[in-house]
Each structure stands twice: as structure tokens, then as C-alpha cells.
Design a protein around this motif. Structure first.
Motif, PDB file in Angstrom:
ATOM      1  N   ASN A 207       0.837  -1.189   0.000  1.00 16.34           N
ATOM      2  CA  ASN A 207       0.000   0.000   0.000  1.00 16.34           C
ATOM      3  C   ASN A 207       0.874   1.241   0.000  1.00 16.34           C
ATOM      4  O   ASN A 207       2.087   1.180   0.177  1.00 16.34           O
ATOM      5  N   HIS A 208       0.239   2.385  -0.143  1.00 23.64           N
ATOM      6  CA  HIS A 208       0.955   3.663  -0.089  1.00 23.64           C
ATOM      7  C   HIS A 208       1.483   3.876   1.329  1.00 23.64           C
ATOM      8  O   HIS A 208       0.771   3.621   2.295  1.00 23.64           O
ATOM      9  N   PRO A 209       2.730   4.387   1.532  1.00 27.70           N
ATOM     10  CA  PRO A 209       3.696   4.726   0.486  1.00 27.70           C
ATOM     11  C   PRO A 209       4.636   3.572   0.114  1.00 27.70           C
ATOM     12  O   PRO A 209       5.479   3.717  -0.766  1.00 27.70           O
ATOM     13  N   ASN A 210       4.469   2.427   0.804  1.00 22.94           N
ATOM     14  CA  ASN A 210       5.419   1.326   0.595  1.00 22.94           C
ATOM     15  C   ASN A 210       5.312   0.703  -0.784  1.00 22.94           C
ATOM     16  O   ASN A 210       6.246   0.025  -1.229  1.00 22.94           O
ATOM     17  N   ARG A 211       4.188   0.910  -1.462  1.00 23.50           N
ATOM     18  CA  ARG A 211       4.072   0.333  -2.810  1.00 23.50           C
ATOM     19  C   ARG A 211       4.981   1.026  -3.807  1.00 23.50           C
ATOM     20  O   ARG A 211       5.131   0.558  -4.938  1.00 23.50           O
ATOM     21  N   GLU A 212       5.574   2.136  -3.405  1.00 24.20           N
ATOM     22  CA  GLU A 212       6.520   2.827  -4.283  1.00 24.20           C
ATOM     23  C   GLU A 212       7.897   2.157  -4.276  1.00 24.20           C
ATOM     24  O   GLU A 212       8.817   2.619  -4.932  1.00 24.20           O
ATOM     25  N   PHE A 213       8.034   1.093  -3.496  1.00 22.63           N
ATOM     26  CA  PHE A 213       9.332   0.420  -3.384  1.00 22.63           C
ATOM     27  C   PHE A 213       9.207  -1.044  -3.811  1.00 22.63           C
ATOM     28  O   PHE A 213       8.250  -1.727  -3.451  1.00 22.63           O
TER      29      PHE A 213
END
Length: 358
Positions: A207-213
Motif C-alpha cells: 500500500n501507499h507509500p510502501n508500494r513505491e518500493f
């Protein structure tokens, strides 16, 4: 500005200071001596408890300004309060050796691995993911390192002594827990109460913000292209609309601000339930009980019990606990089947939100 940053950290961290301090107006308007005194005070403030009564009395007006009171406990009581802060590792070691069944840690680690494998199985079956996204997801969940319960060395007094000789490389935090022995609990109860929490935190990595990694912290979305981003957002919107319909104490739940936690709650219980099914099929063990409660019913009761709370309003980023339970289980067909909820009932709505395929 001061409400959104850790000012003391900004003032004492060289790299952080370079980016933040020049933009703070008060820094420009305050002389260097006052800034120096501010930083020094924060460095020594926590040491006042070790000074004599004369200094303690002098500190009382400062506490009153901050709406706090002086601690008038006897010396031995003050020392007792300090033990968790200064002797965390030895105290935790004693607690664990006399109160925790070492087999519980193994059980939870095994449960975490089963849930991890369940995520992988779901990724491979998800219709809205292309092959690149599926592989990114599988790599990411495989690379996760679970730190469960406590490090093994903490049970060895000799190893604990080394910690105070500066020889240990890692210090654990929040390692004590107070639960009845898991060996006395049915597997459905464990997956409902504990497995859903493990799964909840795994889900947060997508999920956001971890989905950016991606895996290993690489700053790049695990979703492969814009079309998948749109599909992803469409799935999220279902939860946004669902939770925005909830009210508690004349206050509407913010379906946007709570969306990441809501998705994690739903993913957590969904994957934990699938993991329980996988365990059931893998071992081919039938559930037996002296009560009239089925295994699925026990799973859901354990989930609800673990989230029992007197709080009626919970500010974002999480929803009120009532809907962290009722809102979540109403999305699961297994729940309505387990408790014979008729279609269209509040706990069995026609439209159910789901994130993962099985």
C-alpha cells in the motif's frame, strides 16, 4: 511547519539540517546562542531525574509550564520506574525465561511462513496483475525478513552480558508480550487472532507509500505500468466508498484517509483465512471441538476478540474498531456462510470489496 517535522532531530542531524533549517523563519530570526541553548537543553533534560532534590525542586516550575507535575515518589520507586528504560534487555530476558514458552515463537514463525506462501499463491492467480507485477510481488514478499518475538540470544545470560560490553550488533525493541501459551490454542484461533496481524503488516508493504518500493528497498513501484496503476486504484475505490458510508457518534468515517489501513485490515484477515485453509488441506486434519462452534466461526471470533476496544472514534489513519471488525468480515463470503447471514443483511452486503484472488 513545526507540526510536521521533528524539530530537535532537524537541529541535531547534519544532513536533515541542510535541507530544513534554512527554510525555517525562526532560525533566521533567532540568535545562535539561543539555538545552542535549546539543543543543549534537550540533550540534558532527561538527566534531571538523577540530580539531588534541590535541582528537582528548581525544575518544578518548568514542569508546571508544560502542565506536568513533579514526581514525588520515593527514591526506590523512581529507580524501579527507570529499570525498563536502562535495563531493557536483562529485564526482558528474565521475563521471557520465566513466562514465555519457547515453542510459541516457533509456532508464530511457522505461521508467518505459511501466510507468506499464501500471498505468493494469490499473486500467481491475480487476474489484474501482469507477469511483471506478479514477479515483483513474489520477489518482494520473499525478501521480507520476519523478526518475531525476540532474538534467540536474549535467553542466554552470557549473551545478554555481552550486550553491555558493546559486542552485540542489534538491539531488539518491544520484545515482551503477554499471551497465554499458544500450545493451548486451536490453530483457527491462532490464525484469526495472530495470523491476521502478521498478514496485515505484510499487506502494508503493497500500500501507499510502501508500494513505491520494490524488493530490497529499490525506489520503484511494484506495479508495472500505468494501466495497472489504474486497476489498482479502482480496487482501492471500492474500499473508499464502503468505509465512507459508515458513521459512528454522528461522525462520518473518512474513507480516503483510512483507505490504506482498511485495505491492510481486509487483506490481513483474507490471507490469514486462506492460510488456515491451506494448512487444513496440507495436513488433512479435521477440526474437533467440545462446543458447537465451527472452525471458521472460531477464526472470526478470535479476529474480533483481538481487536476488542472501548474506543468509539479512532482518528485516521485507521477506522473505528467497530468497522475494523464488522466492515472487514462483511467482505468475506466465508463469514456469511459461517454464520448463515442472508444476502442483503448488513453483514452480507451484495457488493463485497476484495483485493486478492483465490
Amino acid at each position: 511547519m513545526c507540526g510536521t517535522i521533528d524539530l530537535y532531530y532537524a537541529l541535531t542531524n547534519k544532513e536533515e539540517a541542510k535541507g530544513i533549517l534554512p527554510n525555517l523563519r525562526f532560525v533566521k530570526e533567532t540568535n545562535r546562542r539561543d539555538l545552542h541553548d535549546y539543543i543543549m537543553w534537550h540533550n540534558i533534560n532527561h538527566l534531571t531525574k538523577f540530580l539531588s532534590k534541590k535541582y528537582e525542586d528548581a525544575y518544578t516550575p518548568v514542569l508546571k509550564v508544560n502542565n506536568r507535575e513533579n514526581d514525588n515518589d520515593l527514591i526506590w520507586k523512581k529507580c524501579l520506574k527507570m529499570i525498563p528504560d536502562f535495563l531493557q534487555i536483562p529485564l526482558s530476558s528474565l521475563y521471557l525465561r520465566y513466562n514465555i514458552d519457547p515453542r510459541d515463537k516457533i509456532r508464530v514463525e511457522e505461521m508467518a511462513d505459511i501466510i507468506r506462501d499464501t500471498y505468493v499463491k494469490s499473486f500467481r492467480q491475480n487476474a489484474w496483475m501482469d507477469e511483471i507485477t506478479k514477479n515483483n510481488s513474489i520477489y518482494k514478499v520473499h525478501d521480507m525478513k520476519f523478526k518475531i518475538g525476540y532474538p534467540q540470544y536474549i535467553l542466554d545470560p552470557t549473551e545478554v552480558d555481552k550486550d553491555y560490553e558493546g559486542k552485540m550488533e542489534e538491539l531488539p525493541s518491544h520484545i515482551c508480550y503477554n499471551q497465554p501459551s499458544m500450545g493451548k490454542r486451536n490453530r483457527a484461533y491462532l490464525f484469526g487472532a495472530i495470523g491476521s496481524i502478521i498478514s496485515y503488516f505484510i499487506s502494508h508493504s503493497f500500500n501507499h507509500p510502501n508500494r513505491e518500493f520494490k524488493r530490497n528497498g529499490v525506489w520503484e513501484s511494484w506495479l508495472s505500468n500505468k494501466s495497472l496503476e489504474e486497476s489498482f486504484k479502482e480496487l482501492q475505490n471500492c474500499y473508499r466508498d464502503q468505509y465512507s458510508k459508515y458513521w459512528i457518534n454522528d461522525q462520518q468515517v473518512d474513507g480516503i484517509e483510512t483507505i490504506d489501513a482498511n485495505i491492510a485490515d481486509n487483506s490481513g484477515i483474507f490471507m490469514a483465512l486462506q492460510a488456515l485453509k491451506n494448512r487444513r488441506d496440507m495436513n488433512n486434519v479435521r477440526y474437533t471441538s467440545n462446543s458447537n462452534i465451527t472452525e471458521d466461526q472460531l477464526f472470526f471470533l478470535a479476529y474480533a476478540q483481538a481487536r476488542c476496544s472501548n474506543e468509539t472514534v479512532t482518528p485516521p489513519p485507521t477506522s473505528p474498531y467497530k468497522y475494523r471488525v464488522n466492515g472487514v468480515v462483511s467482505n468475506l463470503k466465508e463469514f456469511s456462510d459461517a454464520f448463515s447471514c442472508s444476502r442483503g443483511d448488513p453483514m452480507n452486503p451484495p457488493k463485497k470489496c476484495t483485493y486478492w484472488d483465490f
